[in-house]
Write a protein that holds these residues in place. Structure first.
Motif, mmCIF file in Angstrom:
data_model
loop_
_atom_site.group_PDB
_atom_site.id
_atom_site.type_symbol
_atom_site.label_atom_id
_atom_site.label_comp_id
_atom_site.label_asym_id
_atom_site.label_seq_id
_atom_site.Cartn_x
_atom_site.Cartn_y
_atom_site.Cartn_z
ATOM 1 N N TRP A 1 0.719 -1.066 -0.035
ATOM 2 C CA TRP A 1 -0.010 0.003 0.203
ATOM 3 C C TRP A 1 0.871 1.505 0.015
ATOM 4 O O TRP A 1 1.982 1.291 0.364
ATOM 5 C CB TRP A 1 -0.765 -0.029 1.390
ATOM 6 N N PRO A 2 0.355 2.484 -0.262
ATOM 7 C CA PRO A 2 1.125 3.497 -0.172
ATOM 8 C C PRO A 2 1.275 4.063 1.109
ATOM 9 O O PRO A 2 0.391 3.738 2.113
ATOM 10 C CB PRO A 2 0.145 4.860 -0.931
ATOM 11 N N ASP A 3 2.475 4.714 1.178
ATOM 12 C CA ASP A 3 2.686 4.989 2.902
ATOM 13 C C ASP A 3 1.307 5.652 3.532
ATOM 14 O O ASP A 3 1.299 5.367 4.810
ATOM 15 C CB ASP A 3 3.932 6.041 2.873
ATOM 16 N N SER A 4 0.963 6.690 3.021
ATOM 17 C CA SER A 4 -0.331 7.257 3.684
ATOM 18 C C SER A 4 -1.450 6.127 4.302
ATOM 19 O O SER A 4 -1.926 6.563 5.223
ATOM 20 C CB SER A 4 -0.841 8.460 2.682
ATOM 21 N N LYS A 5 -1.638 5.385 3.426
ATOM 22 C CA LYS A 5 -2.699 4.366 3.624
ATOM 23 C C LYS A 5 -2.176 3.494 4.838
ATOM 24 O O LYS A 5 -3.019 2.979 5.703
ATOM 25 C CB LYS A 5 -3.029 3.512 2.380
ATOM 26 N N ILE A 6 -0.914 3.010 4.664
ATOM 27 C CA ILE A 6 -0.205 2.050 5.893
ATOM 28 C C ILE A 6 -0.253 2.846 7.162
ATOM 29 O O ILE A 6 -0.733 2.478 8.053
ATOM 30 C CB ILE A 6 1.184 1.769 5.468
ATOM 31 N N ARG A 7 0.304 4.225 6.876
ATOM 32 C CA ARG A 7 0.169 5.089 8.386
ATOM 33 C C ARG A 7 -1.165 5.103 8.812
ATOM 34 O O ARG A 7 -1.331 4.820 10.058
ATOM 35 C CB ARG A 7 0.792 6.469 7.916
ATOM 36 N N ALA A 8 -2.139 5.316 8.209
ATOM 37 C CA ALA A 8 -3.440 5.751 8.621
ATOM 38 C C ALA A 8 -4.249 4.320 9.321
ATOM 39 O O ALA A 8 -4.712 4.233 10.287
ATOM 40 C CB ALA A 8 -4.345 6.198 7.476
ATOM 41 N N THR A 9 -3.891 3.193 8.690
ATOM 42 C CA THR A 9 -4.313 1.970 8.846
ATOM 43 C C THR A 9 -3.605 1.476 10.223
ATOM 44 O O THR A 9 -4.439 0.963 11.150
ATOM 45 C CB THR A 9 -4.203 0.825 7.980
ATOM 46 N N LEU A 10 -2.329 1.656 10.419
ATOM 47 C CA LEU A 10 -1.636 1.247 11.502
ATOM 48 C C LEU A 10 -2.253 1.928 12.628
ATOM 49 O O LEU A 10 -2.504 1.758 13.874
ATOM 50 C CB LEU A 10 -0.049 1.606 11.548
ATOM 51 N N ILE A 11 -2.236 3.403 12.449
ATOM 52 C CA ILE A 11 -2.722 4.247 13.735
ATOM 53 C C ILE A 11 -4.177 3.789 14.103
ATOM 54 O O ILE A 11 -4.379 3.744 15.425
ATOM 55 C CB ILE A 11 -2.913 5.831 13.283
ATOM 56 N N LYS A 12 -5.177 3.621 13.168
ATOM 57 C CA LYS A 12 -6.457 3.069 13.616
ATOM 58 C C LYS A 12 -6.534 1.852 14.294
ATOM 59 O O LYS A 12 -7.196 1.765 15.311
ATOM 60 C CB LYS A 12 -7.360 2.989 12.306
ATOM 61 N N THR A 13 -5.781 0.944 13.761
ATOM 62 C CA THR A 13 -5.651 -0.423 14.403
ATOM 63 C C THR A 13 -5.052 -0.254 15.602
ATOM 64 O O THR A 13 -5.567 -0.781 16.807
ATOM 65 C CB THR A 13 -4.629 -1.352 13.561
ATOM 66 N N LEU A 14 -3.875 0.414 16.053
ATOM 67 C CA LEU A 14 -3.423 0.885 17.522
ATOM 68 C C LEU A 14 -4.412 1.443 18.459
ATOM 69 O O LEU A 14 -4.645 1.085 19.433
ATOM 70 C CB LEU A 14 -2.161 1.569 17.286
ATOM 71 N N LYS A 15 -4.958 2.531 17.848
ATOM 72 C CA LYS A 15 -6.001 3.075 18.803
ATOM 73 C C LYS A 15 -7.320 1.900 19.319
ATOM 74 O O LYS A 15 -7.688 2.028 20.147
ATOM 75 C CB LYS A 15 -6.755 4.331 17.874
ATOM 76 N N ASN A 16 -7.636 1.309 18.190
ATOM 77 C CA ASN A 16 -8.567 0.235 18.520
ATOM 78 C C ASN A 16 -8.013 -0.831 19.628
ATOM 79 O O ASN A 16 -8.760 -1.072 20.816
ATOM 80 C CB ASN A 16 -9.179 -0.503 17.399
ATOM 81 N N LEU A 17 -6.889 -1.216 19.453
ATOM 82 C CA LEU A 17 -6.119 -1.949 20.457
ATOM 83 C C LEU A 17 -6.112 -1.329 21.861
ATOM 84 O O LEU A 17 -6.349 -2.080 22.739
ATOM 85 C CB LEU A 17 -4.743 -2.217 19.852
ATOM 86 N N CYS A 18 -5.877 -0.006 21.738
ATOM 87 C CA CYS A 18 -5.685 0.803 23.139
ATOM 88 C C CYS A 18 -7.153 0.583 23.790
ATOM 89 O O CYS A 18 -7.303 0.663 24.951
ATOM 90 C CB CYS A 18 -5.427 2.076 22.837
ATOM 91 N N ILE A 19 -8.062 1.006 22.923
ATOM 92 C CA ILE A 19 -9.467 0.821 23.692
ATOM 93 C C ILE A 19 -9.824 -0.501 23.990
ATOM 94 O O ILE A 19 -10.354 -0.609 25.305
ATOM 95 C CB ILE A 19 -10.665 1.292 22.611
ATOM 96 N N ASP A 20 -9.534 -1.435 23.373
ATOM 97 C CA ASP A 20 -9.671 -2.790 23.976
ATOM 98 C C ASP A 20 -8.931 -3.065 25.200
ATOM 99 O O ASP A 20 -9.258 -3.738 26.286
ATOM 100 C CB ASP A 20 -9.152 -3.988 22.991
ATOM 101 N N TYR A 21 -7.616 -2.557 25.146
ATOM 102 C CA TYR A 21 -6.849 -2.559 26.368
ATOM 103 C C TYR A 21 -7.400 -2.210 27.734
ATOM 104 O O TYR A 21 -7.496 -2.709 28.450
ATOM 105 C CB TYR A 21 -5.367 -2.170 26.157
#
Length: 198
Positions: free
Chosen positions: A56-76
């Motif tokens: 994927w392009p960098d901007s899409k990778i960055r956005a997806t990683l950030i969203k994934t991490l934020k969801n994992l923090c909420i789950d935590y």
């Protein structure tokens, strides 16, 4: 096939190296404990690796990683919300507070008064309505910001503030009753004392 795996590994390593510092900063801001940040980040990178293309392009990778991490923090925090309150042992906290008071050089009478007050507060918290007690514990005792408390509990900031206000009122009334009972008992003991002879 071996070349493909090697290129995939190199691509993943490049993504990991590039975004690790950013994701670590986000996890810290979300209040993830220092010792557990790497585990949460590992889960975020693993989820990305398993579900999304590394090309994927960098901007899409960055956005997806950030969203994934934020969801994992909420789950935590959701997983730990019940555990935090359930593991709050008043006797254990009382011992820690007592030892810290001694270490800070306070005189014994001050330590004893504080120990009794602390015991009264913890007893009141144990009888408080659970919704109020959770907010009180996270905001007052753990010192978390109200917006973080709101995120952890999944309710609005206004609802959290209302629960805190009701919890404070309950605690104040409970402590006033405890103080009245203590004064009443003390006056009863004083009446029983023999009068001093002149």
């Amino acid at each position: 096939m071996r070349e493909y795996i090697k290129s995939q590994d190199e691509c993943f390593y490049s993504i990991h190296s590039r975004y690790y510092p950013l994701l670590r900063t986000i996890a810290q801001r979300k209040g993830i404990p220092y010792d557990e940040i790497d585990d949460v980040l590992q889960d975020a990178f693993l989820a990305f690796y398993e579900h999304y293309p590394l090309t994927w392009p960098d901007s899409k990778i960055r956005a997806t990683l950030i969203k994934t991490l934020k969801n994992l923090c909420i789950d935590y925090w959701r997983k730990r919300e019940n555990r935090s309150v359930a593991s709050m042992d008043p006797a254990e906290l009382q011992v820690i507070r007592y030892e810290l008071s001694i270490l800070s050089g306070k005189d014994l009478s001050t330590v004893i008064v504080q120990k009794e007050l602390y015991k009264d507060v913890m007893n009141a918290l144990m009888t408080m309505k659970r919704d109020w007690a959770v907010v009180f514990f996270l905001y007052i005792i753990e010192g978390r910001p109200m917006d973080e408390v709101s995120r952890i509990l999944g309710v609005s900031g206004a609802a959290c503030r209302m629960r805190l206000m009701r919890g404070r009122k309950y605690l104040r009334e409970k402590l006033e009753k405890t103080e009245e009972n203590s004064l009443h008992e003390a006056s009863g003991h004083l009446k029983k004392l023999p009068e001093a002879s002149e």
